[in-house]
Design a protein around this motif. Sequence first.
Motif, PDB file in Angstrom:
ATOM      1  N   MET A 185      -8.894   0.563   7.416  1.00  0.00           N
ATOM      2  CA  MET A 185      -8.832  -0.962   7.337  1.00  0.00           C
ATOM      3  C   MET A 185      -7.794  -1.418   6.307  1.00  0.00           C
ATOM      4  N   ALA A 186      -6.945  -2.336   6.523  1.00  0.00           N
ATOM      5  CA  ALA A 186      -5.822  -2.501   5.749  1.00  0.00           C
ATOM      6  C   ALA A 186      -6.324  -3.631   4.696  1.00  0.00           C
ATOM      7  N   ARG A 187      -5.993  -3.500   3.291  1.00  0.00           N
ATOM      8  CA  ARG A 187      -6.366  -4.153   2.322  1.00  0.00           C
ATOM      9  C   ARG A 187      -5.826  -5.488   2.466  1.00  0.00           C
ATOM     10  N   PRO A 188      -6.634  -6.763   1.993  1.00  0.00           N
ATOM     11  CA  PRO A 188      -6.012  -8.009   2.235  1.00  0.00           C
ATOM     12  C   PRO A 188      -5.101  -8.279   1.010  1.00  0.00           C
ATOM     13  N   MET A 189      -3.981  -9.052   1.369  1.00  0.00           N
ATOM     14  CA  MET A 189      -3.224  -9.593   0.263  1.00  0.00           C
ATOM     15  C   MET A 189      -3.968 -10.525  -0.388  1.00  0.00           C
ATOM     16  N   LEU A 190      -4.263 -10.348  -1.680  1.00  0.00           N
ATOM     17  CA  LEU A 190      -5.150 -11.252  -2.563  1.00  0.00           C
ATOM     18  C   LEU A 190      -4.390 -12.699  -2.554  1.00  0.00           C
ATOM     19  N   ASN A 191      -3.351 -12.750  -2.663  1.00  0.00           N
ATOM     20  CA  ASN A 191      -2.714 -14.181  -2.926  1.00  0.00           C
ATOM     21  C   ASN A 191      -2.749 -14.919  -1.564  1.00  0.00           C
ATOM     22  N   THR A 192      -3.134 -14.553  -0.695  1.00  0.00           N
ATOM     23  CA  THR A 192      -3.175 -15.431   0.658  1.00  0.00           C
ATOM     24  C   THR A 192      -4.619 -15.420   1.150  1.00  0.00           C
ATOM     25  N   ALA A 193      -5.300 -14.319   0.688  1.00  0.00           N
ATOM     26  CA  ALA A 193      -6.889 -14.101   1.137  1.00  0.00           C
ATOM     27  C   ALA A 193      -7.468 -15.206   0.289  1.00  0.00           C
TER      28      ALA A 193
END
Length: 143
Positions: A1-9
């Motif tokens: 599973m791809a990691r979420p981009m924290l700035n947009t998550a």
Amino acid sequence: MARPMLNTAVPEAYRTTIALSAQAEKAALDAGVAPLTLELLRIRASQLNGCGYCLRMHTRDALDKGESIDRIAILPAWRETSYFSAEERAALAIAEEITHISDHRDDDTSAVSPEQAAALRWAAIAINAFNRIAISSHYAVQP
């Protein structure tokens, strides 16, 4: 599973981090810390954390503000050189103190005022937060 981009998550948390960084920078500048000193602090913390994204950004920012390639190249060995002023050395010590908080190294930061030391610690806290956001999100660093 791809990691979420924290700035947009979780954008509100990211905006709060940006606001923290802006407040820390303003406090440092208001206390008389030189803009290049702040960039050196950010670069050093990013070196220690291995954050390519922030290293590229803040190295470019420092160069744009007149920093020399020689000083950036020697930054990891700042204690072994005479390239840096007492104030810059205090800022670099603070960057390392905050980045490696469990090491409890007690460097001399008497070259800066208590207000400058506090603001520099906040700036180091902010760049460490950004390093962790970029690294854990796997921000791309393109040539």
